[in-house]
Design a protein around this motif. Structure first.
Motif, PDB file in Angstrom:
ATOM      1  N   LYS A   1      -2.328   7.027  -7.249  1.00  0.00           N
ATOM      2  CA  LYS A   1      -3.209   7.452  -6.159  1.00  0.00           C
ATOM      3  C   LYS A   1      -2.772   8.810  -5.621  1.00  0.00           C
ATOM      4  O   LYS A   1      -3.601   9.686  -5.359  1.00  0.00           O
ATOM      5  CB  LYS A   1      -3.198   6.411  -5.049  1.00  0.00           C
ATOM      6  CG  LYS A   1      -4.102   6.744  -3.879  1.00  0.00           C
ATOM      7  CD  LYS A   1      -4.042   5.645  -2.818  1.00  0.00           C
ATOM      8  CE  LYS A   1      -4.921   6.012  -1.628  1.00  0.00           C
ATOM      9  NZ  LYS A   1      -4.851   4.973  -0.560  1.00  0.00           N
ATOM     10  N   GLN A   2      -1.451   9.005  -5.465  1.00  0.00           N
ATOM     11  CA  GLN A   2      -0.929  10.280  -4.972  1.00  0.00           C
ATOM     12  C   GLN A   2      -1.238  11.413  -5.940  1.00  0.00           C
ATOM     13  O   GLN A   2      -1.583  12.523  -5.519  1.00  0.00           O
ATOM     14  CB  GLN A   2       0.579  10.169  -4.756  1.00  0.00           C
ATOM     15  CG  GLN A   2       0.967   9.258  -3.596  1.00  0.00           C
ATOM     16  CD  GLN A   2       2.472   9.042  -3.502  1.00  0.00           C
ATOM     17  OE1 GLN A   2       3.231   9.346  -4.429  1.00  0.00           O
ATOM     18  NE2 GLN A   2       2.922   8.498  -2.383  1.00  0.00           N
ATOM     19  N   LYS A   3      -1.140  11.143  -7.242  1.00  0.00           N
ATOM     20  CA  LYS A   3      -1.450  12.160  -8.243  1.00  0.00           C
ATOM     21  C   LYS A   3      -2.913  12.575  -8.147  1.00  0.00           C
ATOM     22  O   LYS A   3      -3.239  13.771  -8.229  1.00  0.00           O
ATOM     23  CB  LYS A   3      -1.146  11.630  -9.646  1.00  0.00           C
ATOM     24  CG  LYS A   3       0.331  11.574 -10.007  1.00  0.00           C
ATOM     25  CD  LYS A   3       0.523  10.981 -11.389  1.00  0.00           C
ATOM     26  CE  LYS A   3      -0.198  11.777 -12.451  1.00  0.00           C
ATOM     27  NZ  LYS A   3      -0.002  11.183 -13.810  1.00  0.00           N
TER      28      LYS A   3
ATOM     29  N   ALA B   1       2.656  -2.270  -7.881  1.00  0.00           N
ATOM     30  CA  ALA B   1       2.147  -1.622  -6.669  1.00  0.00           C
ATOM     31  C   ALA B   1       2.588  -0.167  -6.623  1.00  0.00           C
ATOM     32  O   ALA B   1       1.808   0.725  -6.257  1.00  0.00           O
ATOM     33  CB  ALA B   1       2.641  -2.370  -5.426  1.00  0.00           C
ATOM     34  N   LEU B   2       3.825   0.094  -7.006  1.00  0.00           N
ATOM     35  CA  LEU B   2       4.344   1.463  -7.012  1.00  0.00           C
ATOM     36  C   LEU B   2       3.609   2.323  -8.035  1.00  0.00           C
ATOM     37  O   LEU B   2       3.338   3.505  -7.787  1.00  0.00           O
ATOM     38  CB  LEU B   2       5.843   1.447  -7.311  1.00  0.00           C
ATOM     39  CG  LEU B   2       6.593   2.784  -7.209  1.00  0.00           C
ATOM     40  CD1 LEU B   2       6.420   3.394  -5.821  1.00  0.00           C
ATOM     41  CD2 LEU B   2       8.074   2.584  -7.523  1.00  0.00           C
ATOM     42  N   VAL B   3       3.275   1.744  -9.170  1.00  0.00           N
ATOM     43  CA  VAL B   3       2.478   2.463 -10.178  1.00  0.00           C
ATOM     44  C   VAL B   3       1.144   2.889  -9.568  1.00  0.00           C
ATOM     45  O   VAL B   3       0.690   4.028  -9.739  1.00  0.00           O
ATOM     46  CB  VAL B   3       2.252   1.585 -11.424  1.00  0.00           C
ATOM     47  CG1 VAL B   3       1.266   2.248 -12.373  1.00  0.00           C
ATOM     48  CG2 VAL B   3       3.567   1.320 -12.142  1.00  0.00           C
ATOM     49  N   ARG B   4       0.524   1.967  -8.849  1.00  0.00           N
ATOM     50  CA  ARG B   4      -0.769   2.278  -8.212  1.00  0.00           C
ATOM     51  C   ARG B   4      -0.617   3.366  -7.149  1.00  0.00           C
ATOM     52  O   ARG B   4      -1.446   4.265  -7.036  1.00  0.00           O
ATOM     53  CB  ARG B   4      -1.339   0.999  -7.596  1.00  0.00           C
ATOM     54  CG  ARG B   4      -2.589   1.223  -6.765  1.00  0.00           C
ATOM     55  CD  ARG B   4      -3.208  -0.097  -6.320  1.00  0.00           C
ATOM     56  NE  ARG B   4      -2.244  -0.969  -5.717  1.00  0.00           N
ATOM     57  CZ  ARG B   4      -1.835  -0.884  -4.441  1.00  0.00           C
ATOM     58  NH1 ARG B   4      -2.298   0.087  -3.673  1.00  0.00           N
ATOM     59  NH2 ARG B   4      -0.981  -1.745  -3.945  1.00  0.00           N
ATOM     60  N   ILE B   5       0.461   3.265  -6.347  1.00  0.00           N
ATOM     61  CA  ILE B   5       0.700   4.252  -5.288  1.00  0.00           C
ATOM     62  C   ILE B   5       0.895   5.647  -5.872  1.00  0.00           C
ATOM     63  O   ILE B   5       0.313   6.628  -5.399  1.00  0.00           O
ATOM     64  CB  ILE B   5       1.928   3.833  -4.453  1.00  0.00           C
ATOM     65  CG1 ILE B   5       1.627   2.553  -3.661  1.00  0.00           C
ATOM     66  CG2 ILE B   5       2.346   4.943  -3.505  1.00  0.00           C
ATOM     67  CD1 ILE B   5       2.849   1.905  -3.041  1.00  0.00           C
TER      68      ILE B   5
ATOM     69  N   LYS C   1       0.813  -1.223   0.000  1.00  0.00           N
ATOM     70  CA  LYS C   1       0.000   0.000   0.000  1.00  0.00           C
ATOM     71  C   LYS C   1       0.840   1.264   0.000  1.00  0.00           C
ATOM     72  O   LYS C   1       0.360   2.326  -0.367  1.00  0.00           O
ATOM     73  CB  LYS C   1      -0.925   0.006   1.232  1.00  0.00           C
ATOM     74  CG  LYS C   1      -1.794  -1.229   1.389  1.00  0.00           C
ATOM     75  CD  LYS C   1      -2.759  -1.383   0.239  1.00  0.00           C
ATOM     76  CE  LYS C   1      -3.680  -2.591   0.463  1.00  0.00           C
ATOM     77  NZ  LYS C   1      -4.609  -2.797  -0.664  1.00  0.00           N
ATOM     78  N   ASP C   2       2.091   1.175   0.468  1.00  0.00           N
ATOM     79  CA  ASP C   2       2.967   2.341   0.452  1.00  0.00           C
ATOM     80  C   ASP C   2       4.402   1.886   0.248  1.00  0.00           C
ATOM     81  O   ASP C   2       4.712   0.692   0.345  1.00  0.00           O
ATOM     82  CB  ASP C   2       2.823   3.159   1.739  1.00  0.00           C
ATOM     83  CG  ASP C   2       3.114   2.325   2.989  1.00  0.00           C
ATOM     84  OD1 ASP C   2       4.279   1.911   3.164  1.00  0.00           O
ATOM     85  OD2 ASP C   2       2.182   2.097   3.784  1.00  0.00           O
TER      86      ASP C   2
END
Length: 371
Positions: free
Chosen positions: A356-358, A349-353, A67-68
């Protein structure tokens, strides 16, 4: 859920690939080669099938689990720490460490060296937030990795140093073609100068029989594949059929020592095409976020995965390193191939993180400008 919606092309292709290889598993119970007297047992076929299922399950699990970036950092630095301990244990003065038996057989094969080099080099080149002492330590570890791989006792094992070298070279080119180009030219010059001594003596001459015998397998395998080129012969079956044809004058069972030939023979061209579609999609996910404004660790991780993926694909020409074949690298070899799939899952997972931040940042900006 957001995880299900994100990376939908990867998820969809993963499911399609799992369906395709399951069809190949079922179809493998048909004896496609009529003259064959035997075929793999059902447990063997299921074992070969699982060696394809588990990697896909790993990348899907990792992208949903993380998740992070905190967990990614833990995975990466623990991997680097254990890798450092293992390399230190190879030194004569520290060989007592190896006697502790903390290294499980099959876990330090080609994929281990490829991904260790890629992960270390990615952090070394792109993680500007690292303290200078840590960067020096990573630089020394990189030297140790290739010094070990090119030592007199290991340099003839091409799978141990060439895929890592290609991974590192890819990362360097992605960093800057102005750096990658002269370094590549310098490497080619060194190879050309030392061709008679190093290349011929340790790479070609020591592997001459291996290279010759591997090429001798391809005409036979293509004959077998013609029996069912669409979904393949099923898992672990083709080794039971190879003895029908003579190789170098002998009627024996053999395997291809080539990941791509294994994929075609077991799952057909359908399996190979879907697999490449999945790999290309994963690459594009990393390529898409490589220029995003992220922290130093994340930047190093992204480029490490792009380089590691190139090295991983190159290793498939030397053996069944990333999708083990049951009767060659086998189940023990999965302990090494697992590294690539874990890190690629971490990339997703990093792509998703990052995505999400964007979206969160965009929402904050919109709310700040709203009346």
């Amino acid at each position: 859920s957001p995880v299900e919606k994100y990376n939908s092309p990867v998820n969809i292709l993963s499911i399609i690939f799992l369906v395709a290889i399951t069809i190949s598993l079922i179809g493998g119970n048909i004896r496609w080669v009529i003259n064959a007297q035997d075929q793999a047992s059902l447990p063997a076929q299921i074992g070969g099938w699982l060696l394809y299922v588990l990697p896909i399950g790993l990348i899907l699990y990792m992208q949903a689990l993380i998740k992070d970036t905190r967990w990614l950092k833990i995975i990466v630095w623990v991997f680097i720490l254990l890798g450092s301990i293992f390399i230190i244990s190879l030194l004569p003065v520290f060989n007592f460490i190896s006697r502790l038996n903390f290294i499980v057989p099959g876990s330090v094969e080609s994929m281990y060296w490829t991904w260790l080099a890629a992960i270390v080099f990615g952090q070394l080149i792109f993680n500007k937030e690292l303290h200078i002492l840590y960067r020096i330590a990573l630089g020394l570890l990189m030297i140790a990795i290739f010094a070990t791989g090119l030592s007199s006792s290991r340099r003839e094992w091409t799978s141990g140093w060439l895929p890592p070298l290609l991974a590192v070279g890819t990362i360097l080119w992605l960093r800057s073609w102005r750096i990658g180009l002269p370094v590549t030219l310098l490497a080619l010059i060194v190879v050309a100068i030392s061709k008679s001594s190093f290349f011929n003596e340790f790479v070609f001459s020591s592997n001459q029989y291996s290279i010759y015998s591997r090429f001798a397998t391809y005409p036979i395998l293509f004959k077998l594949i013609q029996a069912n080129p669409i979904i393949g012969l099923g898992f672990a079956n083709y080794s039971h059929y190879t003895s029908l044809y003579p190789i170098l004058g002998w009627f024996v069972s053999f395997n291809s020592h080539n990941n791509y030939m294994d994929i075609i023979a077991q799952t057909g061209f359908v399996g190979l095409i879907i697999f490449f579609g999945l790999i290309i999609t994963i690459w594009l996910q990393g390529w898409k976020i490589r220029k995003q404004e992220v922290d130093g660790f994340s930047s190093g991780y992204i480029y490490a995965c792009l380089g590691g993926l190139v090295g991983m694909l190159a290793s498939g020409m030397f053996g069944d390193w990333f999708l083990p074949y049951l009767y060659n690298i086998g189940i023990p070899g999965f302990r090494s191939s697992v590294f690539g799939w874990i890190f690629l899952g971490g990339l997703l997972a990093l792509v998703r993180i990052i995505d999400k931040q964007k979206k969160e940042n965009h929402s904050v900006q919109v709310s700040n400008f709203s009346p």
